[in-house]
Design a protein around this motif. Structure first.
Motif, short mmCIF file in Angstrom:
data_model
loop_
_atom_site.label_atom_id
_atom_site.label_comp_id
_atom_site.label_asym_id
_atom_site.label_seq_id
_atom_site.Cartn_x
_atom_site.Cartn_y
_atom_site.Cartn_z
N LEU A 1 0.83 -1.21 0.00
CA LEU A 1 0.00 0.00 0.00
C LEU A 1 0.87 1.25 0.00
O LEU A 1 0.54 2.25 -0.67
CB LEU A 1 -0.93 -0.01 1.21
CG LEU A 1 -2.01 -1.09 1.22
CD1 LEU A 1 -2.83 -1.02 2.50
CD2 LEU A 1 -2.91 -0.96 0.01
N ASP A 2 1.98 1.22 0.72
CA ASP A 2 2.89 2.37 0.74
C ASP A 2 3.52 2.58 -0.64
O ASP A 2 3.66 3.71 -1.11
CB ASP A 2 3.97 2.13 1.79
CG ASP A 2 4.87 3.35 1.97
OD1 ASP A 2 4.42 4.48 1.68
OD2 ASP A 2 6.03 3.17 2.39
N ALA A 3 3.89 1.46 -1.31
CA ALA A 3 4.48 1.58 -2.64
C ALA A 3 3.47 2.13 -3.64
O ALA A 3 3.81 2.97 -4.50
CB ALA A 3 5.01 0.22 -3.10
N TYR A 4 2.22 1.71 -3.55
CA TYR A 4 1.19 2.27 -4.44
C TYR A 4 1.03 3.76 -4.20
O TYR A 4 0.91 4.55 -5.14
CB TYR A 4 -0.13 1.55 -4.20
CG TYR A 4 -0.36 0.36 -5.09
CD1 TYR A 4 -0.67 0.52 -6.43
CD2 TYR A 4 -0.28 -0.95 -4.59
CE1 TYR A 4 -0.88 -0.57 -7.25
CE2 TYR A 4 -0.49 -2.04 -5.40
CZ TYR A 4 -0.79 -1.85 -6.73
OH TYR A 4 -1.00 -2.94 -7.55
N ALA A 5 1.01 4.17 -2.93
CA ALA A 5 0.86 5.59 -2.64
C ALA A 5 2.06 6.39 -3.14
O ALA A 5 1.92 7.54 -3.57
CB ALA A 5 0.67 5.78 -1.13
N GLU A 6 3.23 5.78 -3.10
CA GLU A 6 4.44 6.48 -3.53
C GLU A 6 4.39 6.81 -5.01
O GLU A 6 4.93 7.84 -5.45
CB GLU A 6 5.66 5.61 -3.22
CG GLU A 6 7.00 6.27 -3.53
CD GLU A 6 7.24 7.51 -2.71
OE1 GLU A 6 7.88 8.45 -3.22
OE2 GLU A 6 6.78 7.56 -1.54
N VAL A 7 3.76 5.97 -5.81
CA VAL A 7 3.71 6.22 -7.25
C VAL A 7 2.35 6.78 -7.67
O VAL A 7 2.01 6.79 -8.86
CB VAL A 7 4.00 4.92 -8.04
CG1 VAL A 7 5.39 4.42 -7.73
CG2 VAL A 7 2.97 3.84 -7.71
N ASP A 8 1.57 7.21 -6.68
CA ASP A 8 0.29 7.86 -6.96
C ASP A 8 -0.64 6.94 -7.74
O ASP A 8 -1.25 7.32 -8.73
CB ASP A 8 0.50 9.17 -7.74
CG ASP A 8 -0.80 9.97 -7.83
OD1 ASP A 8 -1.61 9.84 -6.89
OD2 ASP A 8 -1.00 10.66 -8.84
N GLU A 9 -0.73 5.70 -7.30
CA GLU A 9 -1.67 4.75 -7.89
C GLU A 9 -2.59 4.21 -6.80
O GLU A 9 -2.22 4.16 -5.63
CB GLU A 9 -0.92 3.58 -8.56
CG GLU A 9 -0.38 3.91 -9.92
CD GLU A 9 -1.49 4.25 -10.91
OE1 GLU A 9 -2.52 3.55 -10.90
OE2 GLU A 9 -1.31 5.20 -11.67
#
Length: 809
Positions: free
Chosen positions: A699-707
């Motif tokens: 979830l953090d990685a998705y938020a990092e790339v704005d997805e």
């Protein structure tokens, strides 16, 4: 005496009655007695002579004293087996301290037949070895007692004194005959012993091999059990410490052991020495965590690892992972045994024909027989063929699985007896075994409940989530979804059998076997079981592994308009569902089975009632833990703000993990030390962040790339890589009545307006609509991510790879 500890259906052909039997019986009742005291206690419980005489003549039934009475007869016969019938009666008189002998024993044959019938009946509900009565020959009354007590006490004492340490192969009939024949020729054994030995020797020389149930061989194995226990379980042991170092030690003393020196000095058992020197491969089984021991030679013992001589197997080891063992220079430890067998492990032509089941689920006196859970039958000796007989024979598939191994796969859940007949390659009668197959467990025994999602008191009316009119949920509509596959039902039944904690790797292996070639990930199937409240996750202390604990049935009540609904979670076996149906019908309650989002989603079992008290009455009948579902996912507030780990080690091995098939700023960090748990690393705009749980990192990685990790479409909350926390997924299932599970292209959850609001409350930035629209504007992205997104898609336009995958190039 008749407990079947191995589950192979082997009949009892002899009864070894001695003082140790009385000591064990007293200990089972909580009395720790010496041999003489235990024997005196046994003899002291019998009534006067005239009452025993009435039992033996048949004028009165012994009832619950049947087994003790027959054991008493065996005790008297064990020291009079080579005498005439009067000696048996005198020995019985002396044992009991009577002043006269018992003159008539007319009822003894009927009593023995009754005991044999009782063992067969008991085997229907418990693991029991049936009693096989021998031919009484010329002794019409006491013949069964004398023939069953083989060898007699005097013969046993001589065998033990002559055996010494037993420095030959105790499992080889040829070696046993070569050692014993000179002793029998010199005399000193009873006439019964000599006749039985001659019968076995003659059958062996006539090339018969289905002799494992012969009275002589059964008695021989019983007398030498103490010696075999040392050679089968001992010999050598490999210890694995928390740093992954393997050490060869002596299993008795724990001292370090040098394998080559031990073989040269002949300090290991003859069987183990022969396997190591001729086959160059020592099979091992895990006796305890971090302890590997020699597997022995008993049929049905499947090795989990092997110690092999490297130069003998160099061309066949290939890319198999191997570990060096301190004290075993030139040998390596391997766990992948597929297609590997020792050069000296061919079929032993001298071995007796024997059969044992292996790799099966043991349940209620039999084998769990489900289509997705095949089991193996292992046979020793030269086998011509193996066939099945009985009513169930045509409902199983039999396939050869290598030397002496057959795979039996039920075509449907089976209940009943299965006869297996093994034809020897040489002359002689076939070997027959009867296996009891069970389709379901009768009474599962589960451990404590996990963290609850429901309360003892109902929420106030305004807070109920189930206002059908306000939420737009049609209570009378037919549920949409797919019925659970037969394989998933089989896996559920297996969890009802294996109710103790098991390593996650074991559960994955079972899940992979059950899934087979289906288009579903075994990990997602395990995830679906956890989301249905069937598994509780355990962290192992001092080691980075995880374990799971199957959880028993529980229920939560929700209000659906004017009615109340009980939704069940946990492992629901076939037997429990049958009880649930019967109890619901008795209380005039409506039952409903709701499908999940896919065939790999567990079905959701529900019961409807006009008022909640009727559901509590149902729960009391079933001894079921029941409460009211909480009106919202709270207390989930601790999930809304999850903090990354404070510090991370730098010596781990990092592996990039793609999301949705594309590169992402996410890496998995693993460490060589088994006492350090792996972690997840996200490369953020403000530096590296490390997470303990996979869900948080993704979830953090998705938020990092704005997805957005999830999309909502067709009443489903869909994801490719991300997953909701298991506790929240459990709440959604109880809330909607629909289980989550793997779907085409990812993983899905049931979703409605209330669930969507709850997800926004928990973590606002993880949802997107099916068109990809988001309520918030795009967040700034790092230069590193913008570059990688461009390179991965071969486009000059800077777009995240997930948008490209969803919208097209």
């Amino acid at each position: 005496m008749f407990d079947d500890e191995t589950g192979d259906g082997r009949p009892v052909t002899i009864l070894h009655v001695d003082d140790d039997l009385f000591v064990r019986s007293a200990a089972r009742g909580g009395l720790m007695l010496e041999a003489e005291a235990a024997r005196a206690l046994f003899l002291g419980v019998f009534p006067p002579r005239f009452r025993v005489q009435r039992w033996l003549t048949g004028s009165e039934k012994p009832e619950e004293a049947l087994l003790p009475l027959l054991i008493l007869c065996c005790l008297a016969a064990s020291e009079a087996a080579d005498s005439d019938e009067n000696d048996f009666r005198r020995r019985l008189r002396d044992l009991m301290g009577w002043n006269r002998v018992v003159t008539h024993c007319d009822a003894l044959p009927r009593l023995w037949r009754r005991l044999a019938s009782m063992t067969v009946k008991r085997s229907e509900t418990a693991l029991t070895c049936p009693l096989k009565l021998p031919d009484p020959r010329f002794r019409t009354q006491i013949g069964h007692a004398i023939e069953l007590t083989f060898p007699s006490r005097n013969d046993t004492r001589r065998l033990i004194s002559e055996l010494g340490p037993g420095d030959f192969d105790l499992e080889s009939p040829r070696a046993v005959l070569d050692w014993l024949e000179p002793l029998v020729t010199r005399g000193g054994f009873s006439g019964t012993f000599e006749e039985t030995f001659a019968s076995f020797r003659s059958a062996w020389l006539d090339a018969e091999r289905a002799l494992v149930d012969h009275r002589f061989w059964s008695g021989w194995r019983l007398v030498t059990a103490h010696l075999r226990a040392v050679t089968e379980s001992g010999g050598l042991e490999i210890l694995v410490d928390e740093w992954g170092v393997h050490q060869l030690v002596d299993p008795e003393s724990g001292a370090s052991l040098d394998l080559e020196q031990a073989l040269a000095d002949h300090v290991l058992s003859p069987s183990l020495t022969g396997i190591a020197t001729r086959g160059h491969m020592i099979p091992l089984v895990e006796r305890d965590w971090g302890r590997l021991r020699w597997a022995g030679e008993r049929a049905g013992t499947r090795p989990q690892a092997a110690l092999v001589r490297e130069r003998a197997f160099r061309s066949r080891l290939g890319t198999r992972a191997r570990a060096t063992v301190t004290g075993a220079a030139g040998w390596v430890l391997i766990h992948d045994l597929e297609g590997l067998s020792g050069r000296g492990e061919g079929v032993d032509r001298d071995r007796l024909l024997d059969l044992s089941p292996s790799q099966y689920w043991r349940v209620d006196g039999g084998i769990l027989a489900r289509p997705a859970l095949p089991f193996v039958v292992e046979v020793t000796g030269l086998v011509e063929s193996l066939r099945l007989e009985g009513d169930l024979a045509s409902r199983l598939d039999v396939a050869s699985a290598g030397d002496g191994r057959w795979l039996l796969t039920p075509r449907e859940p089976l209940e009943g007896d299965l006869d297996i007949v093994v034809e020897p390659r040489r002359t002689g009668p076939p070997l027959r075994r009867r296996l009891r197959l069970r389709r379901a467990v009768l009474v599962p025994t589960f451990r404590g409940p996990p963290e609850r999602l429901f309360d003892a008191d109902p929420p106030p009316t305004p807070a109920w989530p189930r206002d059908a009119e306000r939420e737009g949920i049609a209570t009378s509509a037919e549920p949409s979804g797919e019925a659970a596959t037969q394989a998933l039902l089989d896996l559920t039944e297996a969890l009802a059998v294996k109710t103790g904690a098991m390593p996650l790797t074991d559960l994955f292996a079972i899940s992979r076997q059950v899934v087979g070639g289906a288009d579903a990930s075994p990990w997602d199937v395990i995830r679906a079981l956890g989301d249905a409240g069937m598994l509780c996750w355990l962290e192992a202390r001092g080691i980075r592994g995880r374990s799971v604990l199957p959880m028993g049935p529980r229920g939560a009540i929700v209000r659906m308009g004017a009615a109340s609904r009980l939704t069940l979670e946990g492992v629901l076996s076939e037997t429990f569902l049958a009880r649930l149906d019967a109890a619901s019908a008795r209380l005039d309650l409506r039952r409903e089975t709701r499908p999940g989002v896919s065939g790999w989603s567990p079905s959701t079992e529900c019961v409807w009632a006009a008022e909640a008290p009727a559901l509590f009455e149902l729960a009391e009948m079933l001894e079921l833990e029941v409460g009211y579902l909480r009106a919202s996912p709270d207390p989930l507030s601790r999930w809304r703000v999850r903090e990354p780990l404070g510090r991370a080690r730098e010596d781990g091995e990092r592996r990039s993990v793609p999301l949705a098939g594309r590169h992402a700023p996410l890496r998995h960090v693993a460490f060589d030390r088994i006492d350090i748990a792996s972690m997840w690393e996200v490369e953020g705009r403000d530096g590296l962040r490390h997470w303990r749980d996979r869900e948080d990192a993704i979830l953090d990685a998705y938020a990092e790339v704005d997805e957005r990790a999830f999309t909502i479409a067709e009443g489903r909350l869909r994801a490719t890589d991300a997953r909701l926390h298991m506790r929240f997924a459990r709440w959604i299932r109880l809330f909607t009545g629909t289980a989550s599970g793997p779907i085409e292209g990812g993983y899905g959850y049931a979703c409605n307006a209330a669930v969507e609001r709850a997800v926004h409350v928990m973590r606002p930035a993880i949802l997107a609509s099916a068109s990809g629209e988001r309520p918030n504007g795009p967040a700034p992205r790092s230069r590193r991510w913008r570059t990688m997104a461009t390179m991965n898609n071969g486009e000059r336009e800077i777009r995240p790879s997930w948008r490209v995958a969803r919208e097209g190039i």
